[in-house]
Enzyme design. Structure first.
Site, PDB file in Angstrom:
ATOM      1  N   GLY A   5       0.829  -1.190   0.000  1.00 17.71           N
ATOM      2  CA  GLY A   5       0.000   0.000   0.000  1.00 17.71           C
ATOM      3  C   GLY A   5       0.869   1.247   0.000  1.00 17.71           C
ATOM      4  N   ALA A   6       0.521   2.215   0.851  1.00 18.61           N
ATOM      5  CA  ALA A   6       1.221   3.495   0.823  1.00 18.61           C
ATOM      6  C   ALA A   6       2.700   3.359   1.174  1.00 18.61           C
ATOM      7  CB  ALA A   6       0.536   4.470   1.770  1.00 18.61           C
ATOM      8  N   ILE A   7       3.004   2.718   2.299  1.00 16.60           N
ATOM      9  CA  ILE A   7       4.401   2.567   2.714  1.00 16.60           C
ATOM     10  C   ILE A   7       5.080   1.462   1.913  1.00 16.60           C
ATOM     11  CG2 ILE A   7       5.930   1.930   4.611  1.00 16.60           C
ATOM     12  CD1 ILE A   7       4.798   4.759   4.823  1.00 16.60           C
ATOM     13  N   ASN A  67       3.417  -0.975  12.901  1.00 17.29           N
ATOM     14  CA  ASN A  67       3.344  -0.003  13.988  1.00 17.29           C
ATOM     15  C   ASN A  67       3.245  -0.699  15.342  1.00 17.29           C
ATOM     16  OD1 ASN A  67       3.534   2.509  12.768  1.00 17.29           O
ATOM     17  ND2 ASN A  67       1.353   2.612  12.307  1.00 17.29           N
ATOM     18  N   LYS A 115       8.859   5.913  19.418  1.00 16.50           N
ATOM     19  CA  LYS A 115       7.735   6.180  18.518  1.00 16.50           C
ATOM     20  C   LYS A 115       6.404   5.859  19.196  1.00 16.50           C
ATOM     21  CE  LYS A 115       5.794   5.414  13.951  1.00 16.50           C
ATOM     22  NZ  LYS A 115       5.872   4.735  12.643  1.00 16.50           N
ATOM     23  N   ASN A 146       2.292   7.489  20.210  1.00 14.51           N
ATOM     24  CA  ASN A 146       1.122   6.788  19.669  1.00 14.51           C
ATOM     25  C   ASN A 146       0.211   6.224  20.737  1.00 14.51           C
ATOM     26  OD1 ASN A 146       1.890   7.274  17.044  1.00 14.51           O
ATOM     27  ND2 ASN A 146       2.885   5.304  16.741  1.00 14.51           N
ATOM     28  N   ASN A 161      -2.994   8.552  19.597  1.00 17.98           N
ATOM     29  CA  ASN A 161      -3.893   7.811  18.723  1.00 17.98           C
ATOM     30  C   ASN A 161      -5.260   7.579  19.361  1.00 17.98           C
ATOM     31  OD1 ASN A 161      -2.943   6.340  15.927  1.00 17.98           O
ATOM     32  ND2 ASN A 161      -1.222   7.087  17.115  1.00 17.98           N
ATOM     33  N   SER A 176      -3.575   7.692  12.436  1.00 19.22           N
ATOM     34  CA  SER A 176      -4.031   6.512  11.698  1.00 19.22           C
ATOM     35  C   SER A 176      -5.243   5.879  12.364  1.00 19.22           C
ATOM     36  CB  SER A 176      -2.902   5.490  11.598  1.00 19.22           C
ATOM     37  OG  SER A 176      -2.477   5.069  12.884  1.00 19.22           O
ATOM     38  N   GLU A 202      -5.719  -0.159  15.037  1.00 24.52           N
ATOM     39  CA  GLU A 202      -4.524  -0.763  15.633  1.00 24.52           C
ATOM     40  C   GLU A 202      -4.474  -0.535  17.144  1.00 24.52           C
ATOM     41  OE1 GLU A 202      -0.904  -0.828  12.675  1.00 24.52           O
ATOM     42  OE2 GLU A 202      -1.735   1.188  12.723  1.00 24.52           O
TER      43      GLU A 202
END
Length: 326
Positions: A9-11, A102, A203, A207, A211, A272, A284
């Site tokens: 997909g995007a990544i 992630n 990271k 999140n 998130n 996300s 997620e």
């Protein structure tokens, strides 16, 4: 090198296009209209004001691909158990699996020194499907700092950042991780090799709070960071997460206020988790929040604010059909 990207997909599409253009033997596993467009027209990458077109092999059938040197998984964490069986045909005796997902990973405790060595995380890997089917010995960790989007089928638009931090669970700078880092660098990425667990926590630190708070408030990260009330909630969650991480031996290289200010500086970003909620896609929650709660209970570190926000965001997700009922 033979490199398969599972979930282009995007990544994954951004990675695959750049690696292919740099001369690597790349296969992309994708599906639907996006796959069809890539098969017919190549992967169109919009980056740095120009269009680049790569022509890697694109398929939805891993059994047609054969063993790889590296399999890079760029799916969301909750999707990975469903691909463990079809992935088997991609594995040779020395295949490495790069988990570019992630949150905290299912293999977190593999070879981790201390009493929790080789502990399995039920919230991330129910029944040990990934541990048994992929094998933690194959894993190279990856923390993704890149933003891109699928602007239309077959077209990947790179937005900002290009860092993919890599690391062995053992912390060693093995030949297989250094070889992959060189390939990434040759393809135009930043690819430092570091102690990967500390990188993951830095990271996740943002999140775990921003998130779920964004999903509950429907607000962007800058608004959450500027508002005194939501900033205080986020900071409390982050401090709880830090206490869990440090109890497990992780170390944080930056101050919490600096980390929050950095998130605020990102601007009007919709996380996300908020984007998935809006679209009714699986969220997620487990990799970003539940795993921290599970680890906290393991090491007897209380996470009261995380517990409350986790309960609320789970309920919000269930109502939207974006989290399992059971």
């Amino acid at each position: 090198m033979r490199i398969c990207i599972y979930g282009a997909g995007a990544i994954g599409g951004y990675l695959g296009a750049q690696l292919s253009l740099a001369g690597q033997d790349v296969t992309l596993i994708a599906r639907g209209p996006h796959l069809k467009a890539m098969q017919e027209h190549g992967v169109r990458l919009l980056i740095d004001g120009e269009e680049r077109v790569a022509h890697p092999v694109c398929t939805d059938d891993p059994s047609q691909v054969g063993p790889q040197d590296y399999v890079i998984v760029t799916l969301k964490a909750h999707s990975v158990p469903h691909i463990v069986e079809p992935m088997q045909s991609l594995f040779g005796p020395d295949t490495a699996v790069v988990m570019a997902t992630n949150g905290l990973p299912w293999w977190y405790f593999y070879e981790l020194e201390g009493p929790w060595r080789d502990r399995r995380l039920e919230s991330l890997d129910p029944g040990g499907v990934q541990w048994d089917g992929i094998g933690p010995e194959r894993v190279i960790g990856c923390v993704v700092y890149a933003a891109s989007e699928v602007s239309e089928p077959g077209v990947i638009r790179h937005l900002k950042y290009n860092r993919f931090t890599l690391g062995e669970p053992s912390g060693e700078k093995t030949e297989r991780v250094r070889r992959l880092a060189r390939a990434f660098i040759e393809a135009g990425f930043r690819a430092p090799v570091r102690g990967i667990r500390n990188e993951m926590w830095v990271k996740l630190w943002g999140n775990v709070a921003f998130n779920p708070i964004s999903a509950l408030t429907q607000e962007t990260v800058d608004t959450i960071a500027r508002d005194p009330d939501t900033r205080a909630v986020a900071k409390t969650m982050m401090l709880e997460g830090q206490a869990v991480a440090e109890a497990l031996g992780a170390r944080f290289s930056i101050d919490i206020e600096r980390r929050i200010n950095g998130i605020e500086a990102v601007g009007a970003h919709r996380t996300s988790m908020l984007q998935d909620l809006d679209k009714g896609r699986p969220m997620e929650i487990d990799a970003l929040v539940t795993a921290v709660q599970e680890m906290g209970r393991m090491v007897d570190v209380p996470t009261p604010t995380i517990d409350v926000i986790l309960a609320l965001v789970r309920q919000r997700a269930r109502v939207a059909g974006a989290y399992p009922q059971d």
